[in-house]
Design a protein around this motif. Structure first.
Motif, short mmCIF file in Angstrom:
data_model
loop_
_atom_site.label_atom_id
_atom_site.label_comp_id
_atom_site.label_asym_id
_atom_site.label_seq_id
_atom_site.Cartn_x
_atom_site.Cartn_y
_atom_site.Cartn_z
N ALA A 11 0.69 -1.21 0.04
CA ALA A 11 0.00 0.13 0.06
C ALA A 11 0.72 1.19 -0.06
O ALA A 11 2.05 1.32 0.42
CB ALA A 11 -0.97 0.13 1.15
N GLY A 12 0.27 2.30 -0.56
CA GLY A 12 1.08 3.59 -0.42
C GLY A 12 0.10 4.72 -0.19
O GLY A 12 -0.58 4.69 1.05
N GLU A 43 1.50 0.19 -4.78
CA GLU A 43 1.66 1.63 -4.76
C GLU A 43 2.76 1.94 -4.04
O GLU A 43 3.29 3.39 -4.28
CB GLU A 43 0.40 2.21 -4.31
CG GLU A 43 -0.86 2.32 -5.59
CD GLU A 43 -0.45 3.13 -6.63
OE1 GLU A 43 -0.17 4.39 -6.47
OE2 GLU A 43 -0.22 2.43 -7.74
N SER A 44 3.17 1.11 -3.05
CA SER A 44 4.49 1.74 -2.09
C SER A 44 5.80 1.77 -3.16
O SER A 44 6.80 2.35 -2.82
CB SER A 44 4.51 0.82 -1.22
OG SER A 44 5.02 -0.64 -1.45
N ALA A 53 8.88 9.93 -0.85
CA ALA A 53 8.42 9.58 0.75
C ALA A 53 8.36 10.84 1.56
O ALA A 53 7.52 10.97 2.42
CB ALA A 53 9.53 8.71 1.39
N GLU A 54 9.07 11.91 1.32
CA GLU A 54 8.56 13.17 1.61
C GLU A 54 7.48 13.79 1.54
O GLU A 54 6.94 14.57 2.36
CB GLU A 54 10.03 14.28 1.24
CG GLU A 54 11.38 13.80 1.60
CD GLU A 54 12.05 12.90 0.93
OE1 GLU A 54 13.06 12.43 1.36
OE2 GLU A 54 11.44 12.11 0.03
N ASP A 55 6.72 13.27 0.48
CA ASP A 55 5.39 13.68 0.29
C ASP A 55 4.51 13.09 1.19
O ASP A 55 3.19 13.29 1.18
CB ASP A 55 4.97 13.79 -1.07
CG ASP A 55 5.82 14.77 -2.04
OD1 ASP A 55 6.39 15.87 -1.34
OD2 ASP A 55 6.10 14.67 -3.30
N CYS A 83 6.05 -4.30 -10.56
CA CYS A 83 5.67 -2.98 -9.86
C CYS A 83 6.25 -2.02 -10.65
O CYS A 83 5.55 -0.77 -10.91
CB CYS A 83 5.66 -3.17 -8.40
SG CYS A 83 4.36 -4.39 -7.81
N ALA A 84 7.58 -2.00 -10.63
CA ALA A 84 8.53 -0.78 -11.33
C ALA A 84 8.21 -0.81 -12.78
O ALA A 84 8.03 0.28 -13.20
CB ALA A 84 10.08 -1.39 -11.04
N ALA A 85 7.95 -1.96 -13.35
CA ALA A 85 7.80 -1.91 -14.86
C ALA A 85 6.42 -1.20 -15.23
O ALA A 85 6.37 -0.37 -16.03
CB ALA A 85 7.60 -3.50 -15.58
N ARG A 86 5.45 -1.53 -14.24
CA ARG A 86 4.08 -0.68 -14.66
C ARG A 86 4.11 0.61 -14.12
O ARG A 86 3.04 1.21 -14.71
CB ARG A 86 3.17 -1.69 -13.68
CG ARG A 86 2.57 -3.05 -14.09
CD ARG A 86 1.38 -3.38 -13.36
NE ARG A 86 1.70 -4.18 -12.19
CZ ARG A 86 2.29 -5.23 -11.79
NH1 ARG A 86 2.26 -6.31 -12.80
NH2 ARG A 86 2.49 -5.71 -10.87
N ARG A 87 4.85 1.03 -13.44
CA ARG A 87 4.90 2.36 -13.26
C ARG A 87 6.23 3.42 -13.90
O ARG A 87 6.57 4.18 -13.68
CB ARG A 87 5.24 2.72 -11.75
CG ARG A 87 3.96 2.24 -10.96
CD ARG A 87 4.34 2.01 -9.71
NE ARG A 87 3.05 1.63 -8.93
CZ ARG A 87 2.32 0.60 -9.06
NH1 ARG A 87 3.01 -0.46 -9.59
NH2 ARG A 87 1.36 0.31 -8.43
#
Length: 120
Positions: A11-12, A43-44, A53-55, A83-87
Motif C-alpha cells: 500500500a501507499g 503503490e508503495s 517519501a517526503e510527500d 511493479c516498477a515496470a508498470r510504473r
C-alpha cells in the motif's frame, strides 16, 4: 540461528495507515538489530523514487522518509520488478541503495532459515 524479517508493503497513499505500519515495523526491527528486507510493491513502489517519501503524511506517525532512511542505512530495500515496470521505473529512477528484483528473490528470502515474513 539468527532471525531476519522480510516485510512486503503493498500500500501507499491509497492505504496510509497500513503503509506506515510496514515502514514503522521495518525501522523498529532494524533499530533492534534484526536483519531486514523491505519489499515495496504496488503503490508503495513510488516511495523508492527520490522525494516521494517526503510527500507522505500521516498524523501521529514518524515521517516516512525517516523510516525509509533508517531501513536503507542498515537493511535492504527492494522494488518489485513488475511493479516498477508498470510504473515505468528503472534502476536509475530510484533512491541510491534501492534495488529492483522479482518474485524468485522474494521467495528465496522468505524461505531462508530463521526468516519471518510479514505482508502489509
Amino acid at each position: 540461528m539468527s532471525r531476519s524479517m522480510v516485510i512486503k508493503v503493498t500500500a501507499g497513499h491509497d492505504a496510509p495507515e497500513r503503509c506506515n505500519q510496514a515502514f514503522t515495523v521495518a525501522a523498529a526491527a532494524v533499530a533492534s538489530g534484526v536483519e531486514v528486507s523491505l519489499w515495496l510493491t504496488g503503490e508503495s513502489a513510488w516511495f523508492a523514487v527520490p522525494g516521494r517519501a517526503e510527500d507522505f503524511e500521516l498524523p501521529h506517525a514518524a515521517p516516512l522518509a525517516d523510516l525509509l532512511a533508517a531501513v536503507l542505512a542498515a537493511g535492504r530495500v527492494t522494488v518489485c520488478t513488475q511493479c516498477a515496470a508498470r510504473r515505468d521505473l528503472a534502476q536509475g529512477d530510484l533512491i541510491e541503495g534501492v534495488r529492483i528484483a522479482g518474485a524468485p528473490s522474494f521467495v528465496e528470502e522468505t524461505l531462508r532459515e530463521g526468516a519471518q515474513a510479514l505482508v502489509y
